[in-house]
Each structure stands twice: as C-alpha cells, then as structure tokens.
Design a protein around this motif. Structure first.
Motif, mmCIF file in Angstrom:
data_model
loop_
_atom_site.group_PDB
_atom_site.id
_atom_site.type_symbol
_atom_site.label_atom_id
_atom_site.label_comp_id
_atom_site.label_asym_id
_atom_site.label_seq_id
_atom_site.Cartn_x
_atom_site.Cartn_y
_atom_site.Cartn_z
ATOM 1 N N LYS A 97 -31.677 2.097 50.651
ATOM 2 C CA LYS A 97 -32.764 2.495 51.545
ATOM 3 C C LYS A 97 -32.597 3.941 51.982
ATOM 4 O O LYS A 97 -33.552 4.707 52.008
ATOM 5 C CB LYS A 97 -32.851 1.572 52.749
ATOM 6 N N SER A 98 -31.382 4.317 52.294
ATOM 7 C CA SER A 98 -31.104 5.693 52.705
ATOM 8 C C SER A 98 -31.451 6.682 51.592
ATOM 9 O O SER A 98 -32.097 7.704 51.830
ATOM 10 C CB SER A 98 -29.632 5.827 53.095
ATOM 11 N N ILE A 99 -31.046 6.353 50.390
ATOM 12 C CA ILE A 99 -31.317 7.233 49.240
ATOM 13 C C ILE A 99 -32.818 7.312 48.963
ATOM 14 O O ILE A 99 -33.359 8.397 48.755
ATOM 15 C CB ILE A 99 -30.560 6.728 47.996
ATOM 16 N N TYR A 100 -33.490 6.166 48.958
ATOM 17 C CA TYR A 100 -34.936 6.145 48.730
ATOM 18 C C TYR A 100 -35.688 6.898 49.823
ATOM 19 O O TYR A 100 -36.615 7.661 49.538
ATOM 20 C CB TYR A 100 -35.453 4.707 48.647
ATOM 21 N N ASP A 101 -35.303 6.691 51.082
ATOM 22 C CA ASP A 101 -35.956 7.394 52.193
ATOM 23 C C ASP A 101 -35.772 8.901 52.067
ATOM 24 O O ASP A 101 -36.708 9.676 52.275
ATOM 25 C CB ASP A 101 -35.423 6.916 53.545
ATOM 26 N N LYS A 109 -45.274 17.018 45.326
ATOM 27 C CA LYS A 109 -46.664 16.550 45.308
ATOM 28 C C LYS A 109 -47.095 16.084 43.918
ATOM 29 O O LYS A 109 -47.889 15.173 43.781
ATOM 30 C CB LYS A 109 -47.595 17.656 45.802
ATOM 31 N N ASP A 110 -46.567 16.692 42.876
ATOM 32 C CA ASP A 110 -46.930 16.304 41.507
ATOM 33 C C ASP A 110 -45.945 15.284 40.950
ATOM 34 O O ASP A 110 -45.643 15.247 39.784
ATOM 35 C CB ASP A 110 -47.001 17.528 40.599
ATOM 36 N N THR A 111 -45.517 14.413 41.798
ATOM 37 C CA THR A 111 -44.423 13.491 41.528
ATOM 38 C C THR A 111 -44.634 12.514 40.387
ATOM 39 O O THR A 111 -43.714 12.205 39.680
ATOM 40 C CB THR A 111 -44.095 12.750 42.832
ATOM 41 N N PHE A 112 -45.813 12.002 40.199
ATOM 42 C CA PHE A 112 -45.987 10.927 39.232
ATOM 43 C C PHE A 112 -46.685 11.386 37.949
ATOM 44 O O PHE A 112 -47.410 10.629 37.344
ATOM 45 C CB PHE A 112 -46.736 9.756 39.869
ATOM 46 N N LYS A 113 -46.421 12.598 37.532
ATOM 47 C CA LYS A 113 -47.048 13.087 36.306
ATOM 48 C C LYS A 113 -46.435 12.470 35.058
ATOM 49 O O LYS A 113 -47.112 12.264 34.089
ATOM 50 C CB LYS A 113 -46.952 14.615 36.236
ATOM 51 N N SER A 114 -45.135 12.196 35.082
ATOM 52 C CA SER A 114 -44.528 11.580 33.915
ATOM 53 C C SER A 114 -44.334 10.095 34.172
ATOM 54 O O SER A 114 -43.728 9.709 35.155
ATOM 55 C CB SER A 114 -43.200 12.257 33.575
ATOM 56 N N ALA A 115 -44.874 9.298 33.292
ATOM 57 C CA ALA A 115 -44.842 7.843 33.481
ATOM 58 C C ALA A 115 -43.419 7.327 33.337
ATOM 59 O O ALA A 115 -42.638 7.819 32.553
ATOM 60 C CB ALA A 115 -45.753 7.187 32.454
ATOM 61 N N GLY A 116 -43.110 6.315 34.134
ATOM 62 C CA GLY A 116 -41.832 5.649 33.978
ATOM 63 C C GLY A 116 -40.727 6.149 34.880
ATOM 64 O O GLY A 116 -39.831 5.407 35.199
ATOM 65 N N ASP A 117 -40.773 7.406 35.261
ATOM 66 C CA ASP A 117 -39.721 7.849 36.172
ATOM 67 C C ASP A 117 -40.231 7.782 37.603
ATOM 68 O O ASP A 117 -41.396 7.559 37.854
ATOM 69 C CB ASP A 117 -39.206 9.249 35.808
ATOM 70 N N GLY A 118 -39.345 7.918 38.542
ATOM 71 C CA GLY A 118 -39.705 7.801 39.947
ATOM 72 C C GLY A 118 -40.234 9.086 40.533
ATOM 73 O O GLY A 118 -40.409 9.180 41.736
ATOM 74 N N GLY A 119 -40.489 10.064 39.687
ATOM 75 C CA GLY A 119 -40.972 11.336 40.181
ATOM 76 C C GLY A 119 -39.838 12.311 40.382
ATOM 77 O O GLY A 119 -38.714 12.096 39.952
ATOM 78 N N LYS A 120 -40.141 13.367 41.070
ATOM 79 C CA LYS A 120 -39.166 14.425 41.318
ATOM 80 C C LYS A 120 -39.192 14.787 42.790
ATOM 81 O O LYS A 120 -40.202 14.631 43.465
ATOM 82 C CB LYS A 120 -39.499 15.638 40.467
ATOM 83 N N ALA A 121 -38.062 15.257 43.268
ATOM 84 C CA ALA A 121 -37.955 15.677 44.658
ATOM 85 C C ALA A 121 -37.265 17.031 44.702
ATOM 86 O O ALA A 121 -36.531 17.395 43.785
ATOM 87 C CB ALA A 121 -37.163 14.664 45.467
ATOM 88 N N GLU A 122 -37.544 17.763 45.755
ATOM 89 C CA GLU A 122 -36.915 19.063 45.923
ATOM 90 C C GLU A 122 -36.126 19.076 47.224
ATOM 91 O O GLU A 122 -36.664 18.802 48.287
ATOM 92 C CB GLU A 122 -37.977 20.158 45.950
ATOM 93 N N PHE A 123 -34.833 19.357 47.094
ATOM 94 C CA PHE A 123 -33.979 19.516 48.260
ATOM 95 C C PHE A 123 -32.782 20.350 47.848
ATOM 96 O O PHE A 123 -32.429 20.436 46.676
ATOM 97 C CB PHE A 123 -33.537 18.173 48.845
ATOM 98 N N GLU A 127 -28.552 19.745 51.967
ATOM 99 C CA GLU A 127 -29.278 18.549 52.427
ATOM 100 C C GLU A 127 -28.787 17.309 51.696
ATOM 101 O O GLU A 127 -28.581 16.252 52.296
ATOM 102 C CB GLU A 127 -30.780 18.691 52.171
ATOM 103 N N PHE A 128 -28.602 17.451 50.384
ATOM 104 C CA PHE A 128 -28.164 16.333 49.566
ATOM 105 C C PHE A 128 -26.767 15.858 49.975
ATOM 106 O O PHE A 128 -26.529 14.661 50.138
ATOM 107 C CB PHE A 128 -28.180 16.738 48.083
#
Length: 135
Positions: A97-101, A109-123, A127-128
C-alpha cells in the motif's frame, strides 16, 4: 514490532512519528479489511496463506501484481514452509500500500499510454529513498 512500525509509517501522513485520530481511523479500517480478506481467503483454515490463497487475497484487496513481483513477495514474506502467516500478510500489505500510494502520488499524466504496465511516475532519488526507509 516491525509490522507495527510499518503500519504507523503508512498512515503517518505528516511524518510526526505518531498517528492522529484520522490517521488511526484509516489504519483501523485497513486492518479490518485485511483481517477479513485473510479469513475469507485462508480457505483451508490453516492460519496461513499458501501462494494460491495469497494471490487471491491480493487480487481481492486491489493489488494487481506481475508474476515476478509476486514471486519476490513470497520469497521475502513466506516462512520456510512457503506459507505466509497473518502478521507477515499485514506487513506485506502495508508495504505494498505504501509503495502504491507513493507511486500514485507521483504518477505522470500520460501514465497509461503503454498497455500492460502500471504507467510511469516521476520522483527524485531522495523522495524514493525516504519512502523506502520510512515505510
């Protein structure tokens, strides 16, 4: 005790090291959900999950995991017999939950452009690392 520390860290939104009432209430609701899921998907009533039961439990709680991630979780949280006890299930759910949150809070914002993956995040690395250490 590690599970307790992780639960506090998960809901400690202001990073004070303790939980306020709203934070505690949210944690309590998560615990109730995870306990219910554990009881429901421990189909053999052994008091622990085998990998099949664990996969179903994670799906029920909304965690869609790749086979590679699932294998990592089993290797990290299972006992020598390959089963996951309730305490370890809660710790695993808290960490997920912590990782997903964290990921969702930094999702592009363009997170779901490639099918099958969970998108991309920027940090940033800092922070990581903070999220990984504190959770």
């Amino acid at each position: 005790i590690e599970t307790c520390r992780s639960m506090v860290a998960l809901m400690d939104y202001d990073h004070s090291g303790k939980l306020g009432f709203d934070e505690f209430q949210a944690l309590w609701n998560n615990l109730r959900e995870w306990k219910g899921v554990f009881k429901k998907y421990d189909t053999d009533q052994s008091g622990s999950f085998n990998s099949y039961e664990l996969r179903q439990a994670f799906s029920a709680t909304g965690f869609r995991l790749s086979n590679a991630v699932f294998r990592c979780l089993v290797m990290r949280f299972a006992n020598q017999a390959g089963n996951i006890e309730f305490d370890d299930f809660v710790l695993c759910a808290v960490r997920l939950k912590s990782i997903y949150d964290f990921f969702n809070a930094h999702k592009s914002k363009d997170t779901f452009k490639s099918a099958g993956d969970g998108g991309k995040a920027e940090f940033g690395l800092d922070e990581f690392v903070q999220n990984g250490i504190y959770s």
